[in-house]
Design an enzyme around this catalytic site. Structure first.
Site, PDB file in Angstrom:
ATOM      1  N   HIS A 133      50.650  18.227   5.180  1.00 45.08           N
ATOM      2  CA  HIS A 133      51.006  17.250   4.146  1.00 45.08           C
ATOM      3  C   HIS A 133      52.507  17.011   4.013  1.00 45.08           C
ATOM      4  O   HIS A 133      52.941  15.891   3.772  1.00 45.08           O
ATOM      5  CB  HIS A 133      50.399  17.666   2.812  1.00 45.08           C
ATOM      6  CG  HIS A 133      48.981  17.229   2.704  1.00 45.08           C
ATOM      7  ND1 HIS A 133      47.933  18.103   2.833  1.00 45.08           N
ATOM      8  CD2 HIS A 133      48.444  16.003   2.557  1.00 45.08           C
ATOM      9  CE1 HIS A 133      46.806  17.426   2.731  1.00 45.08           C
ATOM     10  NE2 HIS A 133      47.077  16.151   2.567  1.00 45.08           N
ATOM     11  N   ASP A 146      41.460  14.651   7.245  1.00 42.12           N
ATOM     12  CA  ASP A 146      40.497  15.702   6.936  1.00 42.12           C
ATOM     13  C   ASP A 146      39.210  15.536   7.729  1.00 42.12           C
ATOM     14  O   ASP A 146      38.648  16.509   8.206  1.00 42.12           O
ATOM     15  CB  ASP A 146      40.171  15.707   5.438  1.00 42.12           C
ATOM     16  CG  ASP A 146      41.229  16.482   4.666  1.00 42.12           C
ATOM     17  OD1 ASP A 146      41.597  17.570   5.110  1.00 42.12           O
ATOM     18  OD2 ASP A 146      41.690  15.965   3.625  1.00 42.12           O
ATOM     19  N   CYS A 188      42.923   5.409   6.040  1.00 40.42           N
ATOM     20  CA  CYS A 188      44.267   5.800   5.580  1.00 40.42           C
ATOM     21  C   CYS A 188      44.747   7.105   6.206  1.00 40.42           C
ATOM     22  O   CYS A 188      45.688   7.717   5.720  1.00 40.42           O
ATOM     23  CB  CYS A 188      44.325   5.874   4.062  1.00 40.42           C
ATOM     24  SG  CYS A 188      43.081   6.940   3.351  1.00 40.42           S
TER      25      CYS A 188
HETATM   26  C1  PEP Z   1      43.021  12.175   4.880  1.00 43.60           C
HETATM   27  O1  PEP Z   1      42.449  13.252   4.737  1.00 43.60           O
HETATM   28  O2  PEP Z   1      42.927  11.471   5.896  1.00 43.60           O
HETATM   29  C2  PEP Z   1      43.893  11.642   3.828  1.00 43.60           C
HETATM   30  C3  PEP Z   1      44.419  10.462   3.916  1.00 43.60           C
HETATM   31  O3  PEP Z   1      44.137  12.459   2.789  1.00 43.60           O
HETATM   32  P1  PEP Z   1      45.164  13.652   2.838  1.00 43.60           P
HETATM   33  O4  PEP Z   1      45.947  13.554   4.135  1.00 43.60           O
HETATM   34  O5  PEP Z   1      46.021  13.525   1.645  1.00 43.60           O
HETATM   35  O6  PEP Z   1      44.293  14.860   2.810  1.00 43.60           O
HETATM   36 MG    MG Z   2      42.285  14.227   2.816  1.00 42.68          MG
END
Ligand code: PEP
Ligand code: MG
Length: 781
Positions: free
Chosen positions: A394, A660, A707
C-alpha cells in the site's frame, strides 16, 4: 525449609540473578556471582556449575563457591561419570545423603573436597541437549526437599539461558572477527589493485539494484527512515553532539535494563519463569561490553545514538539470521525487540508525530508502512528506495499516486546507504548509484532533463479525453488517498476519482476523525473535482494498513484476517459515522459509496442496513444528505466473483480490486517478494475471472470498473479493454501515458488480441505474446 520460604527463595534469587547479570561482564564472572549467590541463598557449603565442552562428552567445572579456585576449568568428568555426570546422563535431579557411599561417587583431589554429607545435582538442558550440571553440597547431612529441588531447577533453567546467550554472543564475536579478517584481506588486495591500475576517476561508487515500482529518475541526498525498530522519525545527523549522544545512550541503556528486569519479573509472576527467561538474553546483550563499545564507537564517529543503535542492531540481526540453527536464527527477533525498546528510551514515543525531511531527499527504508507515507512530507521526497515491499504494497501504491519514482526489493540498501549519501535513483532500470562518479551524475542530469521534457509532452493529453484510435471512449479516473493527491490527479487529467482510500487520511491522524471532520474532508474532495464523480470507499484497514490509535490484534495471517469491512461491521458506530459523513458529502457533487472486501450477500446486506441506519439518523437530526448516492462493492475476494449476478440485485456498481483479487486467487501475498513470481495478474485464471465479472456485471446492466494497479500496464490494459472493460481507476501519474498509448490502439486490435490470449493456457505465453504486440504498437502498427 518451609515451602513458602523456598518458593520465595526461588523468586528472589531469580530477581537477584537478573541484577547480577547487570554487574558482570562476561560469562565466567556471571557464573561466579551466581554460584556465590545460590550457595548463600540455599544455605549450601558448595555450589558449582559444570558445563559441557564442545565435544559434548566432557563436563568441566566452570564456577564454584566452596571448592578450590584452582580446580575451576581443570576438573573434568565424562557424562555418566560420578554423581555429577550421572545427573547429566539420567537427565534428572540427583539428591543423596552421604554421597561417598554411593557406587558412582568419584573423588577429585584438585577440588580440595572435604567430606560432604549431602549432594544435589540438577542437569542443565538447552532444549533437548545437555549443557551442564549445577551441584550443591553440604557438610552436614541434609535431605533436600521437593521445593528446594524445584527452586534449584528454576535457577538451573535460568542459568541455561544465560549460558546459551553468552555463547551466542561469543559466536557473533567470532563471526565478526572472521569478517574483519576477510575484509582486511580484501582491502589489502584492493589496495594492491588500485596501486597497480590507477584510473583517472577514483571516487568510490556503489550500485544497488531492485524492482521498479514507479518509474523516473531522481538525484539527491539520502534520508534514512528506519521503521523496523520503531524508528518513526527521519534521523538528522547534521549537528551531532557526541558527548550528549553518549550520555543519551548510557541513560537509554540503563532505563532499558531496568525495564527489562521489571518485564522479567512481571512475566515470571503472570506467566511462568520459563516465559520470563527470554529477558535474560536481553539483559545479557544490554550489558554486553562489545555491544556497548560498538554503539559508542559509532557515536564517536559522528553519528547520533539512534543511528548507531539501528546500525549495530541491524548488524547483529544479520548475523543471527545467517545462523544455521533455526533456534538461534530466531534470536534475531530478540535483537529487534531490544533495539526497539532502547530506541523508545532514546527518542521517546514519537507515534503520531508528523515526519519532516529537512530538505528534499531520497527516502531509504527497509519497509515503508502506509502510515509512514501518510505522515511523511511527500513534497520533500524525491524518490523512494525500500529493501522489502512489493510493487503492490500500500505504501508503494501511495508513492505511485504521488508520482514518486520508487524502487523496491533493494537488497542491502540500509547497509550500504548512509544518511546524506549522494544518490542517483534510476527507477527506469532499477539501479541506484551511491556517491556516483561525476561522469555518471552528468549523464543522469541530462536524462532528468529528457524526463521533464517527456512529462511536458504528456501534459498535452491532460485535457484530452481518453480514446482509442477508432473513437471508443475509455474513462480514466484517479485512485487517491491523501488530500495532496487531488492536485496530482487534476494535473494529470483524471476524470474524477474511481477509488478514494479513506483509510489513508485516517492514518495521518492521532485519533478517529469525528463525523464533521470526515464530512469536511470528503466534501472538500468532492467540491475540488467539480462535478466529476468521486467514489468513496469505506475504511479498509488491516492487512498492511494499521491506524496508530486503533490496535488490531496480532494475527498470523492478517490479509486473511480481521480486515476491511469485517472490522467496520464489528465497529458499527465508527462504520455508521463514516457512512453518514459520505452521504452528507453527497450534497456537494456526485458521490458513490463503495464497500471493500465483500465476500457474501449477508455481508453486503449488513452494510446496506448500516446505510439505512445512517440515513435515518441524519433524517432524525435534520442534517442534509444526498439520497442519490449509488452503492457498490469491490470484487476482490474470489467468493464474490461467483456472486456478482446476485450481488447485482443489491448494489448499483462493481469495482474490481485486482490487487487483492490476484493475491487471493493465486494464494500469493501481494507484499511478499518470496512469492512475487506467483503474484501474476496475467495468470489465465485471473484473466478468466475478470472476464466473468465484467460480463456478468454488464449483462445485469451494472457499472463495472477496475481500480487495481494492473490497469497501469499498457499491455494488460489492452486485454482488459478487449474483454469489455471501459472504466479504470489508477494512480493519476499513469493517466497521460495511458492516454498516449490508447491513441495507438483500436478496439478491433484489443478484441483480436484478447481473443488470441483467451486461447492460451500459460502466462509465459500470454506475456510473450503481449510483448510482441506492444513492440508492434510502438513501431506504429
Ligand atoms: C485492490 O485490492 O485492488 C484495491 C484497489 O484495493 P487496495 O489496493 O486498497 O487493497
Ligand atoms: Mg483491496
Amino acid at each position: 525449609m518451609p515451602r513458602q520460604a523456598t518458593h520465595q527463595i526461588g523468586i528472589t534469587t531469580l530477581e537477584d540473578i537478573s541484577a547480577l547479570i547487570l554487574q558482570s561482564h562476561d560469562l565466567d564472572e556471571t557464573l561466579r556471582n551466581i554460584v556465590t549467590l545460590v550457595a548463600k541463598r540455599m544455605r549450601s557449603d558448595v555450589c558449582s556449575i559444570y558445563l559441557l565442552d564442545a565435544d559434548n562428552e566432557t563436563l568441566r567445572l566452570q564456577a564454584s563457591k566452596g571448592l578450590s579456585r584452582k580446580a575451576v576449568g581443570k576438573v573434568t568428568l565424562r557424562i555418566g561419570e560420578g554423581l555429577t555426570g550421572m545427573a547429566a546422563q539420567k537427565r534428572h535431579a540427583i539428591a543423596i545423603e552421604e554421597p561417598q557411599e554411593h557406587p558412582s561417587y568419584r573423588y577429585f583431589k584438585e577440588t580440595g573436597e572435604e567430606r560432604f554429607h549431602s549432594f544435589l545435582g540438577i542437569p542443565l538442558f538447552d532444549r533437548d541437549n545437555p549443557l551442564g550440571v549445577i551441584v550443591l553440597q553440604t557438610k552436614t547431612p541434609r535431605q533436600f526437599s521437593k521445593e528446594e529441588i524445584s527452586a534449584l531447577s528454576t535457577i538451573a533453567f535460568q542459568i541455561t539461558s544465560i549460558v546459551v546467550n553468552a555463547r551466542l554472543l561469543d559466536s557473533i564475536r567470532q563471526h565478526e572477527e572472521e569478517s574483519q579478517r576477510v575484509s582486511q584481506a580484501l582491502a589489502q588486495a584492493q589496495q594492491t589493485l588500485t596501486d597497480t591500475e590507477k584510473t583517472t576517476e577514483t571516487s568510490p561508487q556503489h550500485v544497488l539494484t531492485g524492482h521498479v515500482a514507479y518509474p523516473g529518475v531522481a538525484i539527491g541526498p539520502a534520508a534514512i527512515l528506519e521503521e523496523r525498530l520503531g524508528f518513526s522519525d527521519i534521523l538528522h545527523e547534521e549537528e551531532v553532539d557526541i558527548d550528549a549522544e553518549l550520555k543519551n545512550l548510557e541513560s537509554a541503556l540503563e532505563k532499558t535494563c531496568i525495564q527489562t528486569i521489571f518485564l522479567e519479573k512481571r512475566v515470571a509472576e503472570r506467566l511462568s519463569e520459563s516465559d520470563a527467561a527470554i529477558f535474560h538474553t536481553h539483559l545479557m546483550i544490554l550489558e554486553d561490553r562489545s555491544f556497548i563499545r560498538k554503539l559508542q564507537t559509532e557515536i564517536s564517529n559522528g553519528h547520533c545514538a539512534a543511528y548507531a543503535l539501528e546500525k549495530i542492531v541491524a548488524d547483529y540481526i544479520e548475523v543471527f539470521r545467517k545462523m544455521e540453527d533455526p533456534y538461534l536464527r530466531e534470536r534475531a527477533t530478540d535483537m529487534e525487540d531490544i533495539g526497539r525498546r532502547i530506541l523508545a528510551n532514546l527518542v521517546g514515543d514519537t507515534s503520531g508525530h508528523t515526519l519532516h525531511l529537512k530538505h528534499p531527499g531520497i527516502l531509504v527504508a527497509r519497509q515503508i508502512l502506509p502510515s509512514d507515507m501518510a505522515t511523511l512530507d511527500n513534497e520533500q521526497i524525491l524518490a523512494i528506495i525500500t529493501e522489502a515491499g512489493e510493487k503492490n504494497a500500500h505504501a508503494v501504491i501511495m508513492a505511485k499516486s504521488m508520482g514518486i519514482p520508487s524502487i523496491v526489493a533493494v537488497n542491502g540498501a540500509l547497509k550500504h546507504i548512509a544518511p546524506e549519501d549522494n544518490l542517483i535513483v534510476d527507477a527506469n532500470t532499477g539501479r541506484i548509484y551511491i556517491n556516483p562518479l561525476d561522469s555518471v551524475k552528468d549523464e543522469y542530469q541530462r536524462l532528468q532533463l529528457d524526463q521533464t521534457r517527456e512529462l511536458c509532452r504528456l501534459e498535452e493529453y491532460r485535457d484530452q479525453p481518453a480514446m482509442t484510435s477508432d473513437g471508443e471512449r475509455i474513462i480514466l479516473r484517479a485512485n487517491i488517498g491523501l488530500i495532496s493527491d487531488i492536485n496530482v490527479a487534476m494535473r494529470f487529467g483524471a476524470e474524477g476519482v474511481g477509488l478514494y482510500r479513506t483509510e489513508f487520511p485516517y492514518m495521518a491522524r492521532g485519533d478517529f476523525p469525528g463525523r464533521n471532520d470526515q464530512y469536511e474532508l470528503y466534501s472538500r474532495v468532492v467540491r475540488e473535482f467539480n462535478g466529476q464523480p468521486v467514489t468513496i470507499r469505506t475504511l479498509d484497514i488491516g492487512g498492511d494498513k494499521a491506524l496508530p490509535y486503533f490496535s488490531l490484534p496480532k494475527e498470523d495471517n492478517p490479509f486473511m484476517g480481521w480486515r476491511s469491512v469485517r472490522v467496520s461491521l464489528d465497529n458499527r458506530d465508527i462504520f455508521r459515522t463514516q457512512i453518514e459523513a459520505i452521504l452528507m458529502a453527497g450534497c456537494h457533487g456526485p458521490v458513490k459509496l463503495l464497500f471493500p472486501m465483500i465476500s457474501s450477500l449477508d455481508e453486503i446486506r449488513a452494510c446496506l442496513d448500516v446505510v439505512e441506519e445512517a440515513r435515518k439518523n441524519l433524517q432524525k437530526e435534520g442534517v442534509n444528505y444526498s439520497d442519490k448516492v449509488p452503492v457498490g462493492v469491490m470484487i476482490e475476494v474470489p467468493a464474490a466473483v461467483r456472486l456478482v449476478p446476485k450481488l447485482a440485485n443489491e448494489v448499483d456498481f462493481f469495482a474490481l480490486g485486482t490487487n487483492d483479487l490476484v493475491q487471493y486467487l493465486l494464494a500469493a501475498d501481494r507484499n511478499n517478494p518470496l512469492v512475487s513470481k506467483y503474484y501474476d495478474p496475467l495468470h489465465p485464471a485471473v484473466l478468466q475471472v475478470l472476464y466473468e465479472v465484467t460480463d456478468a456485471a454488464i449483462s445485469k446492466g451494472k457499472g463495472v470498473s477496475l481500480c487495481g494497479e494492473m490497469a497501469t500496464d499498457p499491455a494488460t490494459l489492452l486485454l482488459l479493454i478487449g474483454m469489455g472493460l471501459r472504466e479504470f481507476s489508477m494512480p493519476a501519474p499513469f493517466i497521460p501515458r495511458i492516454k498516449a498509448f490508447l491513441k495507438g490502439v483500436s478496439m478491433e486490435m484489443a478484441c483480436r488480441h484478447y481473443t488470441e490470449i483467451h486461447r492460451m493456457d500459460s502466462s509465459t505465453q500470454i506475456r510473450g505474446y503481449l510483448d510482441k504486440v506492444l513492440s508492434e504498437i510502438e513501431m506504429g502498427d
